[in-house]
Design an enzyme around this catalytic site. Structure first.
Site, PDB file in Angstrom:
ATOM      1  N   GLU A 101      -0.727  22.929   6.747  1.00 22.87           N
ATOM      2  CA  GLU A 101      -1.381  22.838   5.441  1.00 22.87           C
ATOM      3  C   GLU A 101      -0.403  22.334   4.396  1.00 22.87           C
ATOM      4  O   GLU A 101       0.520  23.050   3.974  1.00 22.87           O
ATOM      5  CB  GLU A 101      -1.938  24.200   4.998  1.00 22.87           C
ATOM      6  CG  GLU A 101      -2.622  24.131   3.646  1.00 22.87           C
ATOM      7  CD  GLU A 101      -3.124  25.475   3.137  1.00 22.87           C
ATOM      8  OE1 GLU A 101      -3.566  25.527   1.970  1.00 22.87           O
ATOM      9  OE2 GLU A 101      -3.073  26.462   3.890  1.00 22.87           O
ATOM     10  N   LYS A 231      -7.254  43.794  15.723  1.00 27.74           N
ATOM     11  CA  LYS A 231      -7.611  42.371  15.627  1.00 27.74           C
ATOM     12  C   LYS A 231      -8.960  42.108  14.960  1.00 27.74           C
ATOM     13  O   LYS A 231      -9.635  41.135  15.268  1.00 27.74           O
ATOM     14  CB  LYS A 231      -7.547  41.717  17.017  1.00 27.74           C
ATOM     15  CG  LYS A 231      -6.171  41.837  17.663  1.00 27.74           C
ATOM     16  CD  LYS A 231      -6.112  41.252  19.056  1.00 27.74           C
ATOM     17  CE  LYS A 231      -4.708  41.431  19.621  1.00 27.74           C
ATOM     18  NZ  LYS A 231      -4.567  40.926  20.998  1.00 27.74           N
ATOM     19  N   ASP A 306       1.684  38.127  17.520  1.00 27.11           N
ATOM     20  CA  ASP A 306       0.328  37.986  18.047  1.00 27.11           C
ATOM     21  C   ASP A 306      -0.552  37.407  16.942  1.00 27.11           C
ATOM     22  O   ASP A 306      -0.848  38.071  15.954  1.00 27.11           O
ATOM     23  CB  ASP A 306      -0.203  39.354  18.490  1.00 27.11           C
ATOM     24  CG  ASP A 306      -1.539  39.261  19.223  1.00 27.11           C
ATOM     25  OD1 ASP A 306      -2.272  38.280  18.986  1.00 27.11           O
ATOM     26  OD2 ASP A 306      -1.849  40.172  20.013  1.00 27.11           O
ATOM     27  N   HIS A 397      -2.492  19.953  -4.315  1.00 30.43           N
ATOM     28  CA  HIS A 397      -2.982  19.560  -3.000  1.00 30.43           C
ATOM     29  C   HIS A 397      -3.162  18.044  -2.918  1.00 30.43           C
ATOM     30  O   HIS A 397      -2.877  17.429  -1.889  1.00 30.43           O
ATOM     31  CB  HIS A 397      -4.282  20.285  -2.682  1.00 30.43           C
ATOM     32  CG  HIS A 397      -4.078  21.657  -2.135  1.00 30.43           C
ATOM     33  ND1 HIS A 397      -3.972  21.906  -0.791  1.00 30.43           N
ATOM     34  CD2 HIS A 397      -3.922  22.851  -2.754  1.00 30.43           C
ATOM     35  CE1 HIS A 397      -3.772  23.203  -0.602  1.00 30.43           C
ATOM     36  NE2 HIS A 397      -3.742  23.797  -1.786  1.00 30.43           N
TER      37      HIS A 397
END
Length: 403
Positions: A101, A231, A306, A397
């Site tokens: 990004e 998760k 993870d 951006h």
């Protein structure tokens, strides 16, 4: 000599499974190459970039990956220096961040500069635990309550049974123990040292459940009943915490807010209230923040954490207020950041190097790592909120290729 063509033909015919290729090759690199060639042929694609990597696939295939065909590449950039005044992390740090990004690292870097210029972020670990919550089926509501009562009255026995399985894990409590009809959901809570500890606590909990079943006749339906909560975003993790629970704060002088962040304390406070607090409330969001997942994700990918736990790390609350003298108070609270400095993906070469950049690879380094993460999230969140307050987000951006 390995006959590549014969193995590929047998794979196509279903005579050999993808997971079995290693049986017919001399080493893991041959197996990876053949598996990749097979995928190229059946998918009519060309795998060029996945085949270029420096990972030790022999080691990775034993504990990190099955049926490997290569490795992906994500650009890694550096933000910093970031000054941190923590219990474990003290000094200035450079933080490796993996992301595709554009503008993200530039924004985090601006936050780092502002925080360092203001004297550094205060970071603290307010809790440290890993959880596993099985689901148990009782014969009736009465039996369910009996199981709940037995758990509450026999913690020491369950603790002993659990800790036989691990040198590092310690069962500190079983709370809450929830009864729904004839189902029982006990939440086992452990400390796990420098490892993230999910596998550790699962094995330890199963040992305790064996004792519980023997003593009460409890029938374990599943080792995870989704009260852990692993998760997934959840209110219980927001309140109770999971992994490392972190807080970082900074007071930014008015001059730095105006010169470096190109905004004002009043504007940043208003954006935080209207966006992170009210906006999150009306949308039912569990994360009262602007972008914790950006920093958590970039650090996790760089350091072999993870990646599924990014969703947990995205939980948290940003607070901002104007001091009487016009300075800006800014803080981030992250109740649920499961991380490790040993085990799992941390031993992969690239991950180890990124951890070593921060001086946090290996044993007795996880708390230092946690405080660096908290400071990095503070930097990224501060910079974005300032950009929004000043109306600079879209422009940044666009200038950095992410219109």
């Amino acid at each position: 000599m390995v006959n590549e063509r014969e193995i590929i033909d047998k794979l196509k015919a279903g005579e050999i499974k993808l997971r079995e290729i290693e049986k017919y090759t001399d080493n893991i690199d041959q197996a990876v190459a053949i598996r990749r060639k097979f995928i190229e042929e059946v998918s009519n694609s060309k795998i060029e970039h996945l085949s270029n990597y420096s990972i030790d696939m022999e080691s990775a295939s034993k504990k990190n990956i099955e049926q490997p065909i290569g490795a992906v590449q994500i650009p890694v950039g550096i933000a910093g220096p970031l000054k941190i005044n923590g219990d474990y992390a003290q000094g200035e740090f450079y933080i490796p961040l993996a992301t595709s990004e554009g503008a993200l690292i530039a924004s985090i870097n601006r936050g780092c500069s502002s925080i360092t210029g203001a004297g550094g972020a205060t970071t603290r670990i307010i809790d440290d635990k890993m959880t596993r919550a099985p689901v148990i089926k009782a014969k009736s509501l009465t039996h369910a309550i009996e199981i709940k009562t037995w758990i509450e009255n026999n913690f020491k026995e369950l603790k002993k049974a659990a800790e036989v399985t691990t040198r590092h894990g310690k069962l500190i409590k079983i709370d809450p123990v929830i009864v729904v009809g004839r189902y029982v959901y006990p939440r086992f809570v452990f400390t796990t040292g420098d490892s993230m500890g999910m596998n550790m606590v699962t094995i330890a909990t199963e040992a305790a459940l064996s004792l519980l079943s023997h003593k009460t006749g409890a029938h374990v339906i599943a080792s995870s009943g989704n009260v852990c909560v692993d998760k997934k975003p959840s209110s219980i993790n927001m309140v109770e915490g999971r992994g490392k629970s972190l807080v970082a704060e900074i007071i930014i002088p008015k001059e730095i807010v105006e010169k470096k962040l190109k905004s004002t304390s009043e504007a940043i406070v208003e954006v935080n209230t209207s966006k992170n607090l009210i906006g999150s409330a009306i949308s039912g969001s569990m994360g009262f923040n602007a972008q914790y997942a950006n920093m958590i994700g970039a650090i996790f990918l760089a350091t072999g954490q993870d990646e599924a736990h990014i969703v947990e790390g995205s939980l948290g609350i940003t607070t901002a207020s104007r001091e009487e003298n016009g300075d800006l108070y800014f803080s981030v609270t992250l109740p649920d950041v499961p991380i490790a400095t040993v085990g799992g993906g941390t031993s992969i070469g690239t991950a180890r190097e990124c951890l070593e950049i921060m001086g946090v690879y290996g044993n007795e380094k996880v708390h230092k790592f946690a405080e660096i993460i908290a400071g990095t999230v503070l930097a990224g969140e501060l910079s974005l909120m300032a950009a929004l307050a000043a109306g600079h987000l879209a422009r940044a951006h666009k200038e950095l290729g992410r219109g």
